[in-house]
Scaffold this motif. Sequence first.
Motif, short mmCIF file in Angstrom:
data_model
loop_
_atom_site.label_atom_id
_atom_site.label_comp_id
_atom_site.label_asym_id
_atom_site.label_seq_id
_atom_site.Cartn_x
_atom_site.Cartn_y
_atom_site.Cartn_z
N LEU A 41 62.37 -39.89 7.49
CA LEU A 41 61.61 -38.67 7.25
C LEU A 41 60.96 -38.80 5.89
O LEU A 41 61.64 -39.03 4.89
N THR A 76 58.87 -39.64 10.74
CA THR A 76 58.43 -38.25 10.80
C THR A 76 57.90 -37.88 9.43
O THR A 76 58.47 -38.27 8.40
N GLU A 87 63.99 -29.33 6.17
CA GLU A 87 63.75 -30.39 7.15
C GLU A 87 64.65 -31.60 6.92
O GLU A 87 64.98 -32.32 7.87
N PHE A 133 66.79 -33.11 9.94
CA PHE A 133 66.46 -34.45 10.40
C PHE A 133 67.68 -35.36 10.42
O PHE A 133 67.95 -36.05 11.41
N SER A 185 70.05 -34.46 13.14
CA SER A 185 69.57 -34.84 14.47
C SER A 185 69.87 -36.30 14.78
O SER A 185 70.10 -36.66 15.93
N PRO A 232 66.28 -32.07 17.18
CA PRO A 232 65.36 -32.81 16.31
C PRO A 232 64.19 -31.96 15.83
O PRO A 232 63.88 -30.91 16.41
N LEU A 233 63.53 -32.45 14.80
CA LEU A 233 62.28 -31.86 14.37
C LEU A 233 61.20 -32.15 15.41
O LEU A 233 61.33 -33.06 16.23
N CYS A 276 57.71 -33.60 16.85
CA CYS A 276 57.19 -34.95 16.67
C CYS A 276 55.76 -35.02 17.18
O CYS A 276 55.48 -34.62 18.32
N VAL A 333 56.57 -30.06 10.31
CA VAL A 333 56.22 -31.48 10.27
C VAL A 333 54.70 -31.60 10.27
O VAL A 333 53.99 -30.67 10.64
#
Length: 206
Positions: free
Chosen positions: A58, A85, A104, A108, A111, A118-119, A121, A197
Motif C-alpha cells: 500500500l 494499492t 487505510e 490494508f 486484509s 480489503p480496500l 481496488c 484509494v
Amino acid sequence: AGLDSRFKVAVPVYGCGFFQDDARWRRMMTLMPEKDRPAWIENYDPSKYLPQCTIPTLWANGTNDPAFPLDIYQKSYRAVRGPRTLCVTLGMKHSHPHGWAPKEIGLFVDSVLKGGEPLACFDRHGCNGRQVWASCRTVVPLKSAALHYTTDTGDWKERKWETAPARIEGTRVEAELPTFKGLSWFVTVTDERDATVSTEHEVIEE
C-alpha cells in the motif's frame, strides 16, 4: 521489502526511490563527492531493490509532498512486482503523526494478515477526450468518488489541486475533465468505512 523474504505485506508512506531522476535530490547529491554518486545510487537508492518486492504493498503519500514528488513516486510503485494499492491524498502533510494517521494502513494490513475486508481496488483507468473513467472492484460498498486535477506544471509540491465529484455506475467511475489537455489527474473512491484509494495519476501534455 525487496530484500527480506520474511515480510508478508509492506506500506511505504511518503518514501520512494529514483532520487537521481528528481531535480531536488540531484541538487543534494552534488554535496556528495562526484566519484561516490554512482556507488550510492547503485547500492542505496530504493529503485535498485523495488523490482524484487513481490508482496502486497500500500503506497500512501500526498499530492504535494515536499520530499517525494508524484513523478518518482509513480516510478517506484510501478517497479514492484507484487499487487499494489495507492492511497494518494490531497495536501497530506509530512510528519510521523500524519504518516501514521491514515486508517487505510491498518485495514490494508489486516486484509492481508487477518483476512479482513480489503480496500477497494482499481483495475484500469483512462480518458477519452474529457471523459475520465476507472473500473473498480470492492467488497465494502462505495459511498463516493472524486476526480482530482491540476493545470499547474513545474514543481509538484507547489501545484494547486482541484476536486470535482465523480459518478459511480456499478463497478465503473466516471467524471469529466475541465479541459482536454495540459493537466494532471487521478480518481479516488471512498467506501463506507471512509477508506479511500486512488488510481495512478495521469499527465495530459499540452
